[in-house]
Design an enzyme around this catalytic site. Structure first.
Site, PDB file in Angstrom:
ATOM      1  N   ASN A  39     -30.730 -37.640 -15.020  1.00 21.24           N
ATOM      2  CA  ASN A  39     -31.095 -38.823 -14.081  1.00 21.24           C
ATOM      3  C   ASN A  39     -31.910 -38.218 -12.845  1.00 21.24           C
ATOM      4  OD1 ASN A  39     -28.921 -37.907 -12.558  1.00 21.24           O
ATOM      5  ND2 ASN A  39     -28.282 -40.054 -12.171  1.00 21.24           N
ATOM      6  N   ASP A  86     -30.774 -36.343 -10.138  1.00 23.96           N
ATOM      7  CA  ASP A  86     -30.262 -36.323  -8.774  1.00 23.96           C
ATOM      8  C   ASP A  86     -29.813 -34.877  -8.610  1.00 23.96           C
ATOM      9  OD1 ASP A  86     -28.173 -36.013 -10.466  1.00 23.96           O
ATOM     10  OD2 ASP A  86     -26.815 -37.724  -9.495  1.00 23.96           O
ATOM     11  N   ASP A 104      -9.842 -31.206 -19.162  1.00 25.20           N
ATOM     12  CA  ASP A 104      -8.879 -30.432 -18.214  1.00 25.20           C
ATOM     13  C   ASP A 104      -8.007 -31.382 -17.473  1.00 25.20           C
ATOM     14  OD1 ASP A 104      -8.726 -28.185 -16.361  1.00 25.20           O
ATOM     15  OD2 ASP A 104     -10.873 -27.851 -16.670  1.00 25.20           O
ATOM     16  N   ASP A 109      -4.923 -26.703 -15.787  1.00 27.40           N
ATOM     17  CA  ASP A 109      -5.221 -26.167 -14.812  1.00 27.40           C
ATOM     18  C   ASP A 109      -4.138 -25.473 -14.075  1.00 27.40           C
ATOM     19  OD1 ASP A 109      -7.495 -25.606 -13.155  1.00 27.40           O
ATOM     20  OD2 ASP A 109      -6.343 -26.419 -11.468  1.00 27.40           O
ATOM     21  N   GLU A 152      -3.915 -22.561 -18.296  1.00 29.69           N
ATOM     22  CA  GLU A 152      -4.236 -21.391 -17.232  1.00 29.69           C
ATOM     23  C   GLU A 152      -3.207 -21.109 -16.721  1.00 29.69           C
ATOM     24  OE1 GLU A 152      -7.560 -20.470 -13.726  1.00 29.69           O
ATOM     25  OE2 GLU A 152      -6.316 -22.480 -13.706  1.00 29.69           O
ATOM     26  N   HIS A 194     -15.730 -20.830 -15.706  1.00 33.60           N
ATOM     27  CA  HIS A 194     -16.529 -21.100 -14.641  1.00 33.60           C
ATOM     28  C   HIS A 194     -15.995 -20.288 -13.116  1.00 33.60           C
ATOM     29  CE1 HIS A 194     -12.665 -23.086 -14.881  1.00 33.60           C
ATOM     30  NE2 HIS A 194     -12.978 -23.684 -13.717  1.00 33.60           N
ATOM     31  N   ASP A 195     -14.884 -19.800 -13.535  1.00 37.10           N
ATOM     32  CA  ASP A 195     -14.298 -19.022 -12.057  1.00 37.10           C
ATOM     33  C   ASP A 195     -14.491 -17.439 -12.297  1.00 37.10           C
ATOM     34  OD1 ASP A 195     -13.182 -21.175 -11.317  1.00 37.10           O
ATOM     35  OD2 ASP A 195     -11.258 -20.790 -12.688  1.00 37.10           O
TER      36      ASP A 195
END
Ligand code: GLC
Ligand code: CA
Length: 560
Positions: free
Chosen positions: A23, A25, A98, A199, A256, A329-330
């Site tokens: 959209n 943003d 997650d 997590d 994790e 992503h880490d």
């Protein structure tokens, strides 16, 4: 060995903020993911792990949750989520969510209440302690720099936050907290999701008394990790969770678990113990960290790489199951860290993929990996968005550490390496958004993008597609035993897989030079078939070969 769908599948991890903006943003969202499901189906993955999409003030991009049962405004609505799940299931793709329950956001209503007074009914949902002579209750540092405690004036006490000050740790000793978590898990499972990635799940039980940690002379804070990781009640909690929730559904779970060895890992994933299906181990992610930790970067050796993988294979053998990943992503991008993201980007990305998809375990692809996305080097610290990077840079520059040294460490290890937007095409902002992206696009997007990959039959994308297909067609890739070949070799990683009467041989050159490889075993009287390679291979003589830079070959061997 038990057969399971989650052993046979391939997982694709989505970090929604950076995946696809629908959209304009500048922020990726659920409808963006829906748009791209056919792309993922074409790749061949059948499980998606979605990083947190719950309501969050985004201090740590969704890992600080203020409402576990609602969707983050930027990502869309509950209706969008329902549609996403439906669209995934209609394509035979499963959804793993997650589960972030070591901590909540400080804006979660439990914490807002908890903070009000010592006798609030939610007080004991979190870990509150008195200070010691004007200092925090103990010397622990937070993972995101600074003390792990924050002072609160209202009640003149401190609360524990192992991560940012906006991520207060939940008190798992409180039975009510556990019940809230289990109810919330059921809430999602009853909507048909297929499992959870949990997590930092091995941090939920803290050693009573919360003793001070070791502190070196130059350290600002003590190390609380030994008192928070794999704590005294963690297995009790997970077994309770399993009994009350997990065992009631046909789902997949992966925890994790930083700081876990195969011996400890087995306690979490041993079939007979009824806890989790898999853990993410971080020994591989620490292979290039020196004594000072993550930001202290040292060279790594292939033999160490092999030893870690093999140790985990033997450690969990028959009893548990491994997860296979080289980035998320880490973590920095795997082709930049373990391959060569310049001259041999394509070759080395394919070689590393060959490893991930032919070792025993479930492979996890992190978004963008399938087109060989690379690390990024932003010139200014202001261009970074990650709280870990920003806090570390501030704390260490105040300590007088040279800024160039810090930027170099960020280029190598910073989490934003993995968080730049997915490069869909060569148009503005890589086709990720029509607006201003929340974090800048990697400037190499004209060279590296999905559109290009789909046009080139030799692309990394199609190589992944083929690996995933091979896994589906060959049980040996999933269930075959593993045996290392020439273990001491510092440049070639070779191993065999054995299953019934079949044998698979995998040979991987981890370096950018031609390298000779000789088998001790003689394959003269065997039928040898090349299953996949990242180069043209002329003949099937495998007794004496020269591997080209980052060359990977997988052979299937049958008796004649
Ligand atoms: C995990 C997540 C990471 C997050 C942290 C705190 O390590 O993967 O992104 O910052 O937990 O929730
Ligand atoms: Ca958006």
């Amino acid at each position: 060995m038990n057969k399971n769908w989650w052993k046979e599948g391939v997982v694709y991890q989505i970090y929604p903020r950076s995946f696809k903006d629908s959209n304009g943003d500048g922020i990726g969202d659920l409808r963006g993911i829906i748009e791209k499901l056919d792309y993922l189906k074409n790749l061949g993955v059948n499980i998606i792990w979605l990083c947190p999409v719950y309501k969050s003030p985004n201090d740590d991009n969704g890992y600080d949750i203020s409402d576990y049962r609602d969707i983050m405004d930027e990502f869309g609505t509950k209706e969008d989520f329902n549609e996403l799940l439906k669209e995934m299931h209609s394509r035979d793709i499963k959804l793993i969510m997650d589960l972030v329950v070591n901590h909540t956001s400080d804006e979660h209503k439990w914490f807002v209440e908890s903070k009000k007074s010592k006798d609030n009914q939610y007080r004991d949902y979190y870990i509150w302690r008195d200070g010691k002579d004007g200092n925090p209750p103990n010397n622990w540092g937070s993972f995101f720099s600074g003390s792990a405690w924050k002072y609160d004036e209202t009640s003149d006490q401190y609360y524990l936050h192992l991560f940012s000050t906006k991520q207060p740790d939940l008190n798992w000793e409180n039975e009510k907290v556990r019940k809230e978590v289990y109810d919330m898990m059921k809430f999602w499972l009853d909507q048909g999701i297929d499992g959870f990635r949990m997590d930092v799940i091995n941090l939920i039980s803290k050693v009573p008394g919360l003793p001070d940690g070791d502190k070196g002379e130059d350290d600002l804070y003590g190390n609380g990790f030994p008192f928070t990781a794999n704590g005294p009640r963690v297995h009790e909690y997970l077994q309770e969770m399993n009994k009350k929730v997990l065992s009631k559904y046909d789902i997949m779970t992966v925890g994790e678990t930083p700081g876990v060895t195969p011996e400890i890992g087995k306690l979490y994933v041993d079939n007979d113990r009824n806890e989790l299906n898999m853990v993410f181990q971080f020994e591989m992610m620490e292979i290039d960290s020196g004594e000072e930790g993550k930001w202290d970067i040292v060279p790594w050796r292939l033999t160490t790489f092999k030893n870690i993988m093999y140790k985990w294979y033997t450690g969990l053998k028959e009893k548990g199951w491994n997860s296979l990943f080289l980035n998320n992503h880490d973590q920095p991008r795997m082709v930049s860290r373990f391959g060569n993201d310049k001259k041999y980007r394509v070759e080395s990305a394919k070689m590393l993929a060959t490893f991930l998809h032919t070792w025993q375990g479930t492979p996890y692809i992190y978004q963008g990996e399938e087109i060989g996305m690379t690390n990024v080097e932003f010139k200014n610290i202001e261009d970074y968005r990650d709280i870990e990077i920003i806090n570390m840079f501030k704390e260490k520059s105040e300590q007088g550490i040279d800024k160039d040294v810090l930027m170099k460490a960020i280029y190598a290890k910073g989490r934003d390496n993995a968080r730049t937007p997915i490069q869909w095409d060569s148009s503005n902002n890589a086709g990720f958004t029509s607006g201003e992206p929340w974090i800048a696009v990697n400037p190499n997007y004209k060279e590296i993008n999905v559109e290009k990959a789909l046009e080139d039959k030799n692309s990394i994308f199609y190589y992944y597609q083929k690996l995933i297909k091979l896994r589906k067609e060959n049980e040996i890739i999933v269930y075959g035993d593993l045996e290392l070949i020439d273990r001491e070799n510092e440049s070639i990683f070779a191993y065999a897989r054995n299953y019934n009467d079949e044998k698979l041989i995998v040979i991987l050159n981890f370096y950018g030079e031609n390298t000779k490889f000789k088998f001790h075993e003689d394959f003269q009287d065997k039928k040898v078939n090349l299953l996949i390679s990242n180069y043209e291979v002329e003949d099937n003589n495998i007794n004496d070969i020269i591997l080209r830079p980052y060359e990977a070959r997988v052979y299937k061997i049958n008796s004649k």
